[in-house]
Design a protein around this motif. Structure first.
Motif, PDB file in Angstrom:
ATOM      1  N   ILE A 164     -24.706   1.045  -2.114  1.00  0.00           N
ATOM      2  CA  ILE A 164     -25.977   0.306  -2.069  1.00  0.00           C
ATOM      3  C   ILE A 164     -25.786  -0.933  -1.197  1.00  0.00           C
ATOM      4  N   LYS A 165     -26.619  -1.045  -0.197  1.00  0.00           N
ATOM      5  CA  LYS A 165     -26.457  -2.150   0.751  1.00  0.00           C
ATOM      6  C   LYS A 165     -27.513  -3.231   0.482  1.00  0.00           C
ATOM      7  N   ASN A 166     -27.151  -4.454   0.783  1.00  0.00           N
ATOM      8  CA  ASN A 166     -28.094  -5.543   0.565  1.00  0.00           C
ATOM      9  C   ASN A 166     -29.364  -5.354   1.390  1.00  0.00           C
ATOM     10  N   THR A 167     -29.210  -4.709   2.543  1.00  0.00           N
ATOM     11  CA  THR A 167     -30.382  -4.520   3.398  1.00  0.00           C
ATOM     12  C   THR A 167     -31.416  -3.623   2.729  1.00  0.00           C
ATOM     13  N   GLU A 168     -30.919  -2.656   1.930  1.00  0.00           N
ATOM     14  CA  GLU A 168     -31.868  -1.766   1.245  1.00  0.00           C
ATOM     15  C   GLU A 168     -32.669  -2.552   0.207  1.00  0.00           C
ATOM     16  N   ILE A 169     -31.958  -3.400  -0.529  1.00  0.00           N
ATOM     17  CA  ILE A 169     -32.641  -4.219  -1.535  1.00  0.00           C
ATOM     18  C   ILE A 169     -33.644  -5.137  -0.849  1.00  0.00           C
ATOM     19  N   ALA A 170     -33.183  -5.765   0.232  1.00  0.00           N
ATOM     20  CA  ALA A 170     -34.046  -6.703   0.956  1.00  0.00           C
ATOM     21  C   ALA A 170     -35.278  -5.994   1.489  1.00  0.00           C
ATOM     22  N   LYS A 171     -35.081  -4.754   1.945  1.00  0.00           N
ATOM     23  CA  LYS A 171     -36.202  -4.007   2.496  1.00  0.00           C
ATOM     24  C   LYS A 171     -37.195  -3.646   1.389  1.00  0.00           C
TER      25      LYS A 171
END
Lengths: 172, 560
Positions: free
Chosen positions: A118-125
């Protein structure tokens, strides 16, 4: 005639106000995405597990001085390695609370190795976080990793299971 | 209400002004309105609620941010309207009635303002606001006297526009001393004295702080400035109309004033410039030579009339307002403190303006609290800096810990605040703080640590909050804590020190100052000691040591 005149003035005033405010609104980024608001108003999985339970992994990241502290805990099924439950507690802005809430939702039911991707970019998106709030999603990613790491460290050591009841008393 | 008001004002205006000019005004206005805006649907307000910036609320929030700006007093608006509609002359026009009447109105406003601060009307210069006045004062004075004077003294808690003007001077080679303030936000007069140099050209210290509302000892500072013959500038934007301002008593040479902080319109301010002894400034804006050449540009007559009228009303109603705001402040503070602990007032408790209540809620982050308080319009600090993520520089200058500085909320109470609004604000704040604390890992850790102390160490520690409160301090009948009045702070700190020593933690620098805590019988000190102890406990709770110590304890107990 008076009423008419004052109405016109009033109407003009409000319309003017709008025409001024609208372009400004368009320029400004929207402050919070509705997903953030939703997770802030109804956070999922708030709470704590017993830190010393061997099936629990705890990740505590951030510092109060920076304005964000995130505690994320995972409950792992020992046989399958699946994360069966997750809990969080967060001190921080709305985006930080929403990020950790999302993180607990996402890790549930997944394999340990899977959640590490799980990447921070996915959460941010998912939350449409603005650039100034990206650190919240990074913190959530770190918290997941720290929790998994903690669980693995516990398993490899396997020293503390018998202490669990004592700890429970202290935690109460 | 607004429409009623407008209608009544219009009625007044229409009876006074000639029918011809008014009709003409309205016909153009109507034409413009038809041309410019088709009947637009309201962009964010509808009967079901307001949606703006992703936030949906049921109605307009209640306004508790009076330090950012205030609503225009209806009486002020009444005074202003004729100067928009019929008496629109340029006050600098000398050839016709329109100019003369505007000029008269401007001069009348000038004396209304000077009356409020005990000055002569000739000493008032109109500007666009306190920011411009501060800029003229600081840059203008230093530029004018730049050959002899190269040094400015100010404080760390000034408004951004003062600090930024000083930065600008620094780039030009001037030297600036930013005086630190005490934990109560008040400047130390001894330090001020010590900072004065032969080439000090200006001392700039604000009267009432915009973020925390503390009132500086203006008369004493004025005395020092008089003694050393240094011009004294003060930013009185937050003080005007709220506390008695007297330029003679304070001995100020320059003073910045603002219209929209005292129920006047935005976009107008004034600079007080002393005539005897005369203080001179270099203008920032050059042009037609208005305002004796110090601030060129056509004066905005309606705004100035509004400012003047706001000053007159403020003078009449200052005592009444003060009593009312004081009562509302007590209601707010007591209401919150009744329900939740760990509420700290930032800045001096005694020397403060009652309408500005800056509170920190331990273990709750300010921004998330604000997000939950969408139905209350409050801010976490000054409006200018509320966009940044940094904790307030004012609170940091006070020595408030960064973690506590992140938790501050400023409640601004004003003339039109009501008791119902305050009660609602209390209700919502308490609800939100409780919710967020349940979610806060810090709050959890704190309780964990206290219970650890109680159970494992057999120490008489009650899980009170935010410090060590003994069972004796608990009022069983009223179900209430005697907050810290009975807590022996030095006993508490000694206990902490002992405890840390026991586990070999005292040698580490971060715990050293715990032992230096001393109790001097002063209440303020108790508060700071309490916070200190609380902080240390927290640091400890968060640290690796706590975790290791905890593990060790468990290993030991299981070993047995």
């Amino acid at each position: 005639m008076l009423r008419l005149a004052s109405k016109r003035v009033l109407g003009l005033a409000t319309r003017d106000g709008q025409s001024v405010s609208r372009p400004a609104q368009a320029v400004l980024p929207r402050f919070y995405h509705e997903n953030v608001i939703d997770h802030y108003n109804n956070p999922r999985n708030v709470g704590s597990f017993d830190k010393n339970d061997p099936t629990i992994g705890t990740g505590l990241v951030g510092a109060p001085a920076c304005g964000d502290v995130m505690k994320l805990q995972i409950k792992v099924d020992e046989k399958s390695g699946q994360i069966v439950d997750a809990r969080f507690k967060t001190f921080g802005c709305g985006s930080a609370i929403a990020s950790s809430s999302v993180a607990t939702e996402w890790v549930k039911g997944k394999q340990m190795q899977e959640v590490l991707t799980i990447k921070n970019t996915e959460i941010a998106k998912h939350l449409s976080l603005p650039p100034v709030k990206l650190h919240c999603s990074m913190l959530a990613e770190d918290a997941i990793k720290a929790a998994v790491k903690d669980y693995e460290a516990k398993r490899s050591k396997g020293t503390i299971p018998e202490a669990a009841p004592v700890e429970k008393a202290a935690d109460a | 209400m607004a429409s009623k008001l407008l209608a009544s004002t219009l009625r007044q205006t229409l009876t006074k002004a000639t029918a011809y000019s008014v009709t003409r005004q309205f016909s153009t206005a109507a034409a413009v309105s038809v041309a410019a805006a088709a009947p637009a649907p309201d962009s964010y307000e509808d009967p079901n609620g307001i949606i703006m910036k992703g936030v949906k609320i049921a109605g307009r929030p209640l306004y508790l941010d009076m330090q950012a700006t205030t609503p225009v007093d209806p009486r002020v608006l009444d005074a202003m309207l004729p100067f928009f509609l019929s008496r629109y002359g340029n006050p600098h026009s000398r050839t016709h009635l329109f100019g003369w009447e505007s000029d008269l109105a401007v001069e009348n406003a000038r004396s209304q303002i000077s009356d409020l601060i005990g000055a002569s009307p000739k000493e008032i210069i109109f500007t666009s606001g306190a920011t411009e006045s501060n800029n003229i004062s600081i840059k203008g004075v230093m530029h004018f006297y730049k050959d002899k004077k190269r040094h400015v003294i100010t404080t760390q808690t000034e408004h951004k526009c003062v600090l930024d003007s000083c930065r600008h001077l620094q780039q030009e080679g001037f030297e600036i001393t930013y005086l630190p303030v005490g934990s109560d936000g008040i400047v130390d007069l001894k330090e001020l004295r010590a900072a004065i140099r032969p080439d000090t050209g200006l001392i700039s210290i604000m009267a009432v702080n915009n973020e925390i509302g503390v009132i500086q000892p203006m008369e004493e500072i004025g005395e020092i400035c008089k003694e050393f013959k240094i011009p004294f500038h003060t930013d009185a934007a937050q003080a005007l109309g709220k506390i008695p301002v007297d330029v003679e008593k304070w001995n100020v040479s320059l003073m910045s004033l603002s219209g929209h902080k005292i129920y006047g319109p935005k976009g107008v301010g004034a600079l007080y410039l002393r005539r005897r002894p005369r203080i001179r400034v270099e203008p920032l804006i050059n042009g037609g030579g208005q305002e004796r050449g110090l601030r060129s540009g056509t004066l905005p007559t309606p705004l100035i009339v509004g400012f003047g009228s706001a000053c007159e009303i403020a003078k009449k109603e200052m005592d009444y307002d003060h009593k009312r705001i004081m009562a509302l402040q007590d209601r707010l503070l007591n209401g919150i403190r009744e329900k939740i602990d760990g509420v700290v007032i930032n800045g001096s408790v005694e020397r403060r303006y009652a309408g500005n209540l800056n509170l920190s809620f331990a273990y709750v982050e300010g921004e998330s609290l604000l997000m939950g308080l969408k139905e209350v319009a409050v801010s976490s600090g000054s409006a200018c800096t509320s966009a940044s993520l940094e904790p307030s520089y004012v609170l940091r200058a006070l020595g408030v810990d960064e973690d506590m500085a992140h938790t501050s909320i400023r409640f601004g109470i004003g003339r039109f605040s009501t008791e119902a609004e305050i009660d609602r604000a209390v209700e919502l704040t308490v609800k939100q703080v409780v919710k967020l604390r349940e979610m806060s890992p810090l709050y959890e850790m704190f309780f964990f640590l206290l219970s650890l102390l109680t159970e494992k160490e057999g120490v008489n520690v009650w899980p009170g909050f935010p410090c060590l409160v003994t069972p004796e301090a608990y009022d069983w009948e009223n179900n209430n804590f005697h907050l810290f009045d009975r807590v022996e702070a030095d006993a508490a700190s000694a206990f902490i020190a002992l405890w840390l020593e026991k586990y070999n933690l005292s040698s580490q620098s971060q715990y050293e100052d715990v032992q230096q805590l001393k109790w001097n019988g002063d209440k303020q000190m108790v508060a700071s000691v309490r916070n200190e102890v609380c902080k240390r406990l927290l640091i400890f709770a968060l640290s690796e040591e706590a975790y290791l110590f905890h593990r060790r304890r468990i290993a030991e107990s299981s070993h047995k």
